[in-house]
Scaffold this active site. Structure first.
Site, PDB file in Angstrom:
ATOM      1  CG  ASP A 102      -1.750   1.266   1.307  1.00  0.00           C
ATOM      2  OD1 ASP A 102      -2.745   1.303   2.062  1.00  0.00           O
ATOM      3  OD2 ASP A 102      -1.421   2.234   0.579  1.00  0.00           O
TER       4      ASP A 102
ATOM      5  CG  HIS B 155      -5.330  11.994  10.426  1.00  0.00           C
ATOM      6  ND1 HIS B 155      -5.551  13.276   9.990  1.00  0.00           N
ATOM      7  CD2 HIS B 155      -4.007  11.769  10.259  1.00  0.00           C
ATOM      8  CE1 HIS B 155      -4.418  13.795   9.549  1.00  0.00           C
ATOM      9  NE2 HIS B 155      -3.473  12.920   9.702  1.00  0.00           N
TER      10      HIS B 155
ATOM     11  CG  HIS C 179      -0.867  14.912   7.346  1.00  0.00           C
ATOM     12  ND1 HIS C 179       0.347  14.404   7.761  1.00  0.00           N
ATOM     13  CD2 HIS C 179      -0.954  14.654   6.021  1.00  0.00           C
ATOM     14  CE1 HIS C 179       0.960  13.837   6.715  1.00  0.00           C
ATOM     15  NE2 HIS C 179       0.199  13.983   5.648  1.00  0.00           N
TER      16      HIS C 179
ATOM     17  CG  ASP D 141       3.841  14.819   9.410  1.00  0.00           C
ATOM     18  OD1 ASP D 141       2.941  13.963   9.289  1.00  0.00           O
ATOM     19  OD2 ASP D 141       3.719  15.820  10.142  1.00  0.00           O
TER      20      ASP D 141
END
Ligand SMILES: CC(O)(O)NCCCCN
Ligand SMILES: [Zn+2]
Length: 680
Positions: free
Chosen positions: A22, A137, A176, A267
């Site tokens: 993936d 998330h 994010h 990140d």
């Protein structure tokens, strides 16, 4: 005041990984935790932390942010074989399951709760939980973005429920958008969620309309959700600091949390395959430092993302080393935020000005904001729409594709070692004044010789015979000398004449740049103002006079330094950006006679300024005003400043003058900018 930094980690959380192909999920690997923890061990930081064991979260704790059906579904995954795991995974986005991930997800939540318990009960001051799977998330009934349970959302609910936390701040510096956290606290005014995130006008994952700056929360929660979207990649240290100074910190200080979480995703650091940003690992030392005086220092950093194993490990170390109280590193050459960042800052301040008094007057009048309609047209024309292709009937110009070409090797300098001098705080006090515990009374190795005495007397004492003053001035230069050789980190001096002491120190300093912060009645000695290596920031109720130069900046407060709300906004929005951009080798904080700055705020100032000049802060107090000695020493020793409590609105005329000053100065000092050039 409580010291100690908790580190919560268990290698069990490395024992799950992607079992099939993936391309989206392959970056979330066990090595992320291994390299982070090993870096902490290798650098000696792990040993300096209080090691707290992990535990499994209970069902009840997980249900603080998730539905029963979701939890029951996840409970079945340990017994699934590969095909079943892949099918189960299909129900969610950009996430994968593994027979052991449920166990690890419970440990990740449990680790976070252990951190909260130890911080909220005062066993440690702050700490970091190194966990995977990450959390921000995941939603009530959905895994997403490598996240299974929302570690920080659960922990915030837990802190409210079990530790009576009234106001919780969540700072999400992961690249994010933690939509799971936003959804959880959408209408909750007791949890302020701040997130910056790569957005590129909704063309970056998770491609949500509600990740934009105009999602401010709803109902009673309106204003308590602050999104700063990055509409370009390549954001760097100046962009990050500008958002802290002009959006996050003013609001955070007004909110005055009693607990701070950091959704510490790295990140957002240089080299990351997801973020494509340019900020270097040392910036996280400054971001952490700037949060450490909120909530009486109760800061819980919880790992989220970070996929470049080198910048991840370096950034984790920078964060933990700051939590431990080590001197901040020298920030890389800072300029102003880039135009795109300024637009985002501008938009965030504009949309929140009706919720936060610190922004009420500050935000300059805004030209017509792009409406969501023409913003959407722009994004469909300019870049890929959410469905991944240029949508709508906008002109068919080729959307600017962000080529995911093979990663060219991005390199950056390894962060410099941050060496804490053996002695942290030295105090120059008259014998009659007792030395607060934890500090050392400064006494130089040897006294001044006759020539030295004569020079000091001639230059500063107008030939007076007062030997004690000569000795004091000599001791001041000796203390300064040891600071500038990094043998002492910071210091405090009680002096008969603050002006004379400041004049002596600015001229004796070997630093190429000195920042002098003058809190109260002037005049600041002309000799200092004319000294071109010294930047003077003078906060007082003086009439706004034009006698400023690039290096003498008077900040007017109608009600003077007694106006805590006004001083806080002046410090966060003007003094700190100026100081970070100036990058001084020495910071002098002068408290002239009759200074009105209240104790708690003085402590905040003493602590915040230590983010500059490798922590070389020298505080000058008026000899017969000994009241601030204790709290100043406490701040210099690294104790977190006490929370100021929720702030009232600063005076409109003051903030008006701040804006005028900002507009006048931002050409010379671009880190002061809060709006994009053409929008001014
Ligand atoms: C924790 C996190 O925010 O780093 N997860 C990122 C998932 C990206 C999926 N495309
Ligand atoms: Zn992330």
């Amino acid at each position: 005041m409580k010291m100690g930094t908790a580190l919560i980690y268990d290698e069990e959380m490395t024992k799950y990984k992607l079992l099939w192909v993936d391309p989206v999920c392959k970056i979330e690997v066990p090595e992320r935790l291994i390299v982070s923890y090993e870096a902490l061990v290798k650098s000696g930081l792990a040993d300096r932390c209080v090691s707290i064991p992990v535990r499994e979260a209970t069902d009840a704790e997980i249900l603080l942010a998730h539905s029963e059906e979701y939890l029951e579904a996840v409970k079945k995954t340990p017994f699934m074989h590969l095909e079943e795991l892949m099918t189960f995974t299909q129900k969610y986005g950009d996430v994968y399951f593994h027979p052991n991930i449920y166990h690890c997800a419970k440990l990740a939540v449990g680790a976070t709760l252990q951190l909260v318990d130890n911080v909220m009960t005062g066993k440690v001051r702050n700490g970091m939980a190194l966990v995977r799977p990450p959390g921000h998330h995941s939603q009530s009934s959905a895994a997403n973005g490598f996240c299974v349970f929302n570690n920080v959302a659960i922990a915030a609910q837990y802190a409210k429920k079990h530790h009576k936390a009234k106001r919780v701040l969540i700072v999400d510096w992961d690249v994010h958008h933690g939509q799971g956290v936003q959804y959880c606290f959408e209408d909750d005014p007791s949890v302020l969620y701040f997130s910056w995130h790569r957005y590129e006008h909704q063309s970056f994952w998770p491609n949500l309309r509600e990740s934009d700056f105009d999602s401010v929360g709803s109902g009673k929660g309106a204003g308590f959700n602050v999104n700063v979207p990055w509409n370009k990649v390549g954001m760097g240290n100046s962009d990050y600091l500008a958002v802290f100074f002009h959006v996050l910190l003013p609001v955070a200080y007004e909110f005055s949390p009693d607990l701070v979480f950091i959704c510490a995703g790295f990140d957002s650091a240089i080299g990351d395959p997801e973020g494509h940003m340019s900020a270097t690992p040392d910036i996280f030392a400054h971001l952490t430092h700037l949060l450490m005086n909120l909530a009486d220092g109760k800061v819980c950093a919880v790992l989220e993302g970070g996929y470049n194993l080198t910048s991840l490990a370096q950034s984790v170390c920078q964060t933990v080393q700051t939590l431990l109280g080590d001197p901040a590193p020298r920030p890389a050459q800072l300029g102003g935020a880039c135009e795109s960042a300024l637009e985002s800052i501008h938009s965030a301040r504009a949309i929140h000005k009706k919720y936060w008094s610190c922004l009420q007057h500050a935000a300059a009048p805004f030209p017509e904001e792009p409406s969501s309609k023409n913003r959407r047209l722009a994004q469909q024309g300019g870049s890929q729409g959410p469905e991944g292709d240029a949508g709508g009937d906008a002109q068919k110009e080729e959307p600017e594709k962000v080529e995911e070409k093979e990663e060219e090797e991005i390199v950056w300098p390894e962060p410099l070692r941050r060496v804490a001098p053996s002695l942290r705080s030295a105090l120059l006090l008259p014998d009659a004044v007792e030395c607060p515990d934890g500090c050392a009374r400064f006494s130089p190795a040897h006294g001044p010789g006759p020539l030295e005495r004569a020079r000091l007397r001639k230059s500063y004492l107008k030939e007076s015979e007062d030997e004690a003053s000569v000795t004091l001035l000599y001791n001041l230069t000796a203390l300064l000398g040891q600071m500038e050789k990094n043998e002492i980190r910071n210091g405090l001096a009680l002096v008969p004449d603050v002006s004379m002491a400041a004049t002596l120190l600015t001229s004796a300093s070997l630093s190429k740049r000195v920042l002098l912060v003058w809190m109260g009645e002037g005049p600041v000695p002309a000799q200092i103002i004319e000294d071109e290596k010294t930047l003077v920031v003078h906060i007082d109720s003086m009439e706004p006079h034009e006698a400023q130069s690039k290096y003498y900046i008077p900040i007017t407060l109608k009600k003077g330094c007694g106006d805590t709300a006004g001083v806080v906004q002046a410090v966060l929005g003007l003094l700190l950006p100026l100081g970070y951009q100036y990058e001084p080798g020495l910071v002098l904080l002068a408290r002239p006679p009759g200074c009105q700055v209240k104790g708690g705020l003085w402590q905040q100032l003493t602590c915040l300024l230590q983010g500059l000049a490798l922590g070389h802060t020298l505080v000058l107090l008026q000899e017969n005003e000994t009241a601030p000695v204790g709290i100043t020493a406490s701040g210099l020793l690294g104790n977190a400043a006490l929370s100021l409590g929720p702030l009232v609105a600063p005076g409109p005329e003051d903030v008006g003058s701040f804006e005028g000053l900002r507009l006048r100065l931002q050409t010379d000092w671009p880190l002061l900018q809060t709006t994009a050039p053409e929008k001014r």
